[in-house]
Design an enzyme around this catalytic site. Structure first.
Site: not given
Length: 325
Positions: A113, A82
């Protein structure tokens, strides 16, 4: 261990979650979400320090890199994505990395992860350096992928910021700054996409918005360095130019087009009566700060005795050559 983490604990307020009506459920979640604001507020000083560091590094050619797994990684990618349309930043300036690669944005990549080495490989591909800032995002504060990334970042001299939601976390030992909004147990036990995710997004909003404001990407609360890449953003850009120049919408659009869509350039050009090229020189001299450009032009460039302004070696008669007046 996980059972000792606040975010994994059972929330007494939601022990009968499956017995609630939809309205009761909504009210409960809303009450719990309200705790996020207070938790983030408690970390205000650490967030402010992080903003100072990020703004300084970005202003000197460094990058802001987010790294995380699952929801944490997705939020980092979202915040990074953004920045270019909001602040006209280069896409390489704020970057998000998620365990398992881009495909993990939409679908979980099992086991990614849990690796302590994959993050270092991902950061090496980005050529992480001592000019950069790495924000490790891990709700638990112990995600192996993030810990591995933080360790690698420290080995190359990058500045490290740890963002977690559990007070005692491994991240703290790897971070130059720790930001830890403790939101408490989730309504749905262990579902850290909820309060922890909300608090994380709040902090990320502050980090990038705060850094970009420090770098002169706004004028007041207006996006004067936005990238008008679609119809909505173009209309917003025209409104901003119109508001700060007092030009009619149609004239503001012409001015904006003459300045290649650069909002700050358009405003500076009109307000100071200079060409788009000269406006860019003035903005460059103030490190892109529009307010400083509009207020300090005389000191920065000098005034000719006849009242004309000299910009980059050229005299301006107070009228823009781009036809905007």
């Amino acid at each position: 261990m996980l059972e000792h983490l606040t975010t994994e604990a059972r929330n007494p307020a939601s022990e009968h979650l499956d017995s609630l009506t939809p309205l009761e459920l909504v009210r409960l979640i809303n009450e719990e979400d309200a705790k996020c604001t207070e938790a983030v507020a408690d970390e205000a000083e650490h967030i402010a320090k992080a903003i100072e560091v990020i703004a300084h590094r970005l202003s000197h050619g460094g990058r802001l890199i987010y790294i995380g797994a699952g929801t944490s990684g997705r939020l980092g990618l979202l915040d990074a994505a953004e920045c270019p349309p909001t602040f006209r930043s280069d896409p390489s300036q704020v970057v998000g990395i998620i365990a398992g690669g881009p495909s993990a944005m939409l679908k979980a990549v099992e086991g990614a992860e849990d690796s302590t080495t994959l993050a270092a490989e991902d950061l090496q591909k980005l050529n992480l350096s001592n000019s950069d800032v790495l924000v490790g995002i891990a709700t638990s504060g112990r995600t192996p992928y993030v810990i591995g990334g933080m360790d690698y970042a420290r080995s190359v001299g990058a500045y490290t910021i740890g963002l977690a939601c559990n007070r005692e976390s491994l991240l703290k030992s790897r971070a130059d700054i720790s930001i830890i909004p403790v939101v408490g147990p989730e309504v749905l036990s262990g579902s850290t996409r909820m309060k922890a995710g909300t608090a994380t997004k709040m902090v990320l909003n502050m980090l990038t918005t705060g850094a970009m404001v420090q770098m002169g990407k706004t004028y007041g609360n207006l996006m004067v360095d936005m990238n008008a890449s679609n119809v909505k953003l173009l209309e917003r850009a025209k409104r901003i130019v119109s508001a700060l120049t007092e030009l009619a919408s149609e004239e503001a659009a012409k001015l904006l087009a003459a300045c290649q869509g650069e909002v700050k350039t358009a405003i500076t050009s009109h307000r100071l009566g200079v060409t788009a090229e000269e406006a860019r020189v003035i903005l460059h001299a103030t490190n892109g700060h529009l307010r400083a450009a509009l207020e300090s032009m005389g000191r920065l460039n000098g005034h000719a005795a006849n009242g004309h302004t000299t910009v980059n070696g050229h005299a301006s008669n107070g009228h823009s050559s781009n036809g905007s007046h």
